[in-house]
Design a protein around this motif. Structure first.
Motif, PDB file in Angstrom:
ATOM      1  N   ASP A 169      79.870  40.012  51.036  1.00  0.00           N
ATOM      2  CA  ASP A 169      78.910  38.971  51.428  1.00  0.00           C
ATOM      3  C   ASP A 169      78.989  38.727  52.930  1.00  0.00           C
ATOM      4  OD1 ASP A 169      77.761  38.326  48.904  1.00  0.00           O
ATOM      5  OD2 ASP A 169      79.642  37.339  48.358  1.00  0.00           O
ATOM      6  N   LEU A 170      77.895  38.996  53.607  1.00  0.00           N
ATOM      7  CA  LEU A 170      77.851  38.818  55.057  1.00  0.00           C
ATOM      8  C   LEU A 170      77.986  37.338  55.414  1.00  0.00           C
ATOM      9  CD1 LEU A 170      77.292  40.577  57.656  1.00  0.00           C
ATOM     10  CD2 LEU A 170      74.945  39.685  57.534  1.00  0.00           C
ATOM     11  N   PRO A 171      78.886  36.997  56.346  1.00  0.00           N
ATOM     12  CA  PRO A 171      79.036  35.575  56.731  1.00  0.00           C
ATOM     13  C   PRO A 171      77.901  35.123  57.637  1.00  0.00           C
ATOM     14  CG  PRO A 171      80.551  36.946  57.994  1.00  0.00           C
ATOM     15  CD  PRO A 171      79.894  37.852  56.997  1.00  0.00           C
ATOM     16  N   LEU A 172      77.556  33.854  57.554  1.00  0.00           N
ATOM     17  CA  LEU A 172      76.483  33.292  58.376  1.00  0.00           C
ATOM     18  C   LEU A 172      76.804  33.365  59.863  1.00  0.00           C
ATOM     19  CD1 LEU A 172      75.637  30.131  56.253  1.00  0.00           C
ATOM     20  CD2 LEU A 172      74.134  32.090  56.617  1.00  0.00           C
ATOM     21  N   SER A 173      78.079  33.408  60.207  1.00  0.00           N
ATOM     22  CA  SER A 173      78.478  33.397  61.622  1.00  0.00           C
ATOM     23  C   SER A 173      77.915  34.591  62.395  1.00  0.00           C
ATOM     24  CB  SER A 173      80.005  33.383  61.743  1.00  0.00           C
ATOM     25  OG  SER A 173      80.576  34.529  61.125  1.00  0.00           O
ATOM     26  N   VAL A 174      77.613  35.679  61.697  1.00  0.00           N
ATOM     27  CA  VAL A 174      77.086  36.861  62.379  1.00  0.00           C
ATOM     28  C   VAL A 174      75.754  36.555  63.048  1.00  0.00           C
ATOM     29  CG1 VAL A 174      76.182  39.196  61.997  1.00  0.00           C
ATOM     30  CG2 VAL A 174      78.310  38.494  60.900  1.00  0.00           C
ATOM     31  N   THR A 175      74.936  35.687  62.432  1.00  0.00           N
ATOM     32  CA  THR A 175      73.612  35.384  62.983  1.00  0.00           C
ATOM     33  C   THR A 175      73.639  34.218  63.955  1.00  0.00           C
ATOM     34  OG1 THR A 175      73.099  33.927  61.130  1.00  0.00           O
ATOM     35  CG2 THR A 175      72.497  36.241  60.909  1.00  0.00           C
TER      36      THR A 175
END
Length: 554
Positions: free
Chosen positions: A142-148
């Motif tokens: 699950d990709l973390p929101l922090s990347v965006t």
């Protein structure tokens, strides 16, 4: 003295950046200075195969090796953070690891990289991800929101078994500096997420969306199992900086980005329906279309296409199902490529500025040129068996001799080793001259009686300045080919009159060279003995010079 180690650290970092990842890591054992350079190197490229192999998965030592990988990455990141050094690039390619076990560490590593002002972030989690297949939910990271939320990222690449959850659909995207975005084989829990993500990258210039999917839990069976289908539609609106786009596996594309210069689109398969509007692509210079069924539009499809794209300079059609006849009419077109397109029987080209024509395919349509440039060069790659040389010769003669630069033939072995299945080609007029002939033969039988008709048919179809043979197999055919060219084996004449020379009478001088030896004085036997096993490196070239050909009127 080791003067390189004394260079300023930014220069040493630049040296490491130019080396392959494996070689740059090895510099840390050279000296204390190089080790310090390595630990302050702002480009981290972590590839799990350096620590793990596929066969390690079933071993008890797999978890301990994974822990060593975790420890190594943690040390590298902490050293940079403690010294206040930025991480310019962070690349993770994780094979043979348990994504569920690693997810906490992935989250932490990317958070540290982003907080450091990372400019390039790539996460590659390879896997056998195929759309319309059932999977366990535990399979995906699950990709973390922090990347965006990174304002410093200029390049973001996400590939493989990565899931982008519903929370991204309403989250505030802050990729204000992102110029290049690649989304390949990802799983989106909602189809609108991908549009929301892309639309909030205001300065994006380069976009790739490749085989991404969405899912719904199965109504029957295990709720932990997923069924994946392709993302159906993609909207590219308001992206004024966007110049390059590659989309694959999405049925409907809606575009309002007038500054796109390069667009490549591929359907899942030629029978899939598609919707693609190019009305706003007024500045497009290069268009590549793959796996499309364009027959429904008939010949009018391309006439309308060129009217909508006034600056189009390059058109590539690959594995498309086309009408039997197409007309290519464009004053701007410079490059035209046709690769393995089926159903095509006739191509009429009216393009006075066309410089390059590439044709790949087993079919041999009639190519006619209404207007063409004096600088136009055509390259043809086609497959032939022993019974196709009549059609090959007719196909070549339809192309003006002055533009046919190279011809590549992939020779297929006949169904039975019968020399009489190949008819002799009489020479009623001198064959067209071409610059290069590339002959590829994987399965030429070890039967000398078949070599003569094959060679006669090839050289009765064209007079090449050079013949390059890419050959993987016994050397007998190349040896025979050379002996025939040199005249040490008796050939057979197929001249139909005294005024027209067949290749046997027209050939004047033969020189030989190869791609894997620099000694020009080497003979053929030495070349064959030194030939590498690699097919692509195994090329022997014959340079031919002919007597002045004499043609008779048709």
């Amino acid at each position: 003295m080791d003067r390189i180690s004394g260079l300023p650290r930014p220069i040493l970092h630049d040296i490491l950046a130019r080396l392959p990842d494996k070689d740059s890591a090895r510099t840390s054992i050279l000296s204390k200075a190089w080790r310090e350079t390595w630990f302050t190197f702002p480009i981290l490229s972590i590839c799990s195969p350096q620590f793990l192999r596929s066969q390690d998965i079933a071993l008890e030592s797999c978890r301990s090796k994974t822990d060593k990988l975790i420890e190594y990455v943690g040390i590298r990141l902490l050293r940079l953070r403690d010294r206040g050094l930025a991480i310019k690039e962070f690349k993770l390619m994780m094979n043979y690891v348990d994504h569920k076990y690693m997810s906490h560490h992935f989250d932490l590593w990317m958070k540290m990289a982003i907080e450091s002002g990372c400019q390039v972030l790539q996460l590659h989690l390879p896997g056998d991800h195929y759309v319309a297949t059932e999977y366990s939910q535990d399979r995906f990271y699950d990709l973390p929101l922090s990347v965006t939320e990174s304002k410093s990222l200029t390049k973001l690449g996400l590939i493989g078994e990565i899931r982008v959850n519903q929370s991204f659909h309403t989250h505030s995207i802050k990729l204000y500096s992102l110029r290049k975005l690649s989304l390949c084989n990802l799983l989106f829990t909602h189809e609108g997420i991908i549009d929301h993500l892309i639309s909030h990258c205001p300065v994006i210039e380069d976009l790739t969306v490749n085989n991404c999917g969405v899912y719904n839990p199965l109504s029957i069976g295990n709720p932990q199992v997923l069924r994946i289908i392709h993302v159906k539609s993609l909207f590219l609106h308001g992206l004024q900086k966007l110049k390059k786009v590659w989309v694959r596996g999405i049925q409907e594309i809606y575009i309002d980005a007038p500054n796109i210069e390069f667009f490549q689109y591929s359907a899942n398969h030629p029978d899939a329906s598609f919707k693609l509007n190019v009305d706003t692509l007024t500045n497009l210079t290069r268009l590549c279309l793959w796996n499309l069924k364009i027959i429904d539009g008939g010949d009018e499809y391309f006439l309308e296409l060129f009217s909508k794209l006034p600056f189009l300079e390059s058109l590539e059609l690959c594995h498309c199902y086309l009408p039997e006849r197409i007309n290519i009419i464009s004053a701007q077109l410079k490059v035209f490529k046709l690769y393995d397109c089926s159903n095509l029987k006739e191509v009429n080209i009216d393009a006075p500025n066309l410089l390059s024509l590439d044709y790949h395919g087993e079919d041999k349509p009639v190519l006619s040129f209404v207007r063409s440039s004096n600088q136009l060069q055509a390259s043809v790659f086609t497959t032939v068996d022993y019974s196709h040389f009549y059609s090959l010769r007719d196909f070549i003669r339809n192309i003006p001799e002055k533009i046919l630069a190279s011809l590549s033939l992939f020779v297929i072995r006949p169904m039975r080793d019968d020399p009489y299945i190949m008819p002799a080609l009489e020479v009623s007029c001198t064959p067209p001259s071409i610059k290069h002939l590339v002959l590829t033969a994987f399965s030429i039988p070890n039967n000398e009686s078949l070599y003569v008709p094959l060679m006669n048919c090839v050289l009765s179809s064209c007079f090449p300045e050079t013949i390059s043979i890419r050959y993987f197999g016994p050397h007998a055919f190349i040896e025979f080919f050379y002996e025939m060219l040199m005249g040490s084996k008796k050939g057979e004449c197929h001249c139909s009159s005294g005024n027209t020379k067949c290749w046997w009478h027209a050939l004047k001088i033969v020189n030989i060279s190869c791609s894997f030896m620099s000694n020009e004085n080497s003979d053929l036997k030495a070349m064959l003995n030194a030939s590498p096993k690699s097919f692509h490196a195994n090329v022997i070239t014959f340079s031919l010079e002919y007597y002045q050909p004499i043609n008779v009127p048709n």
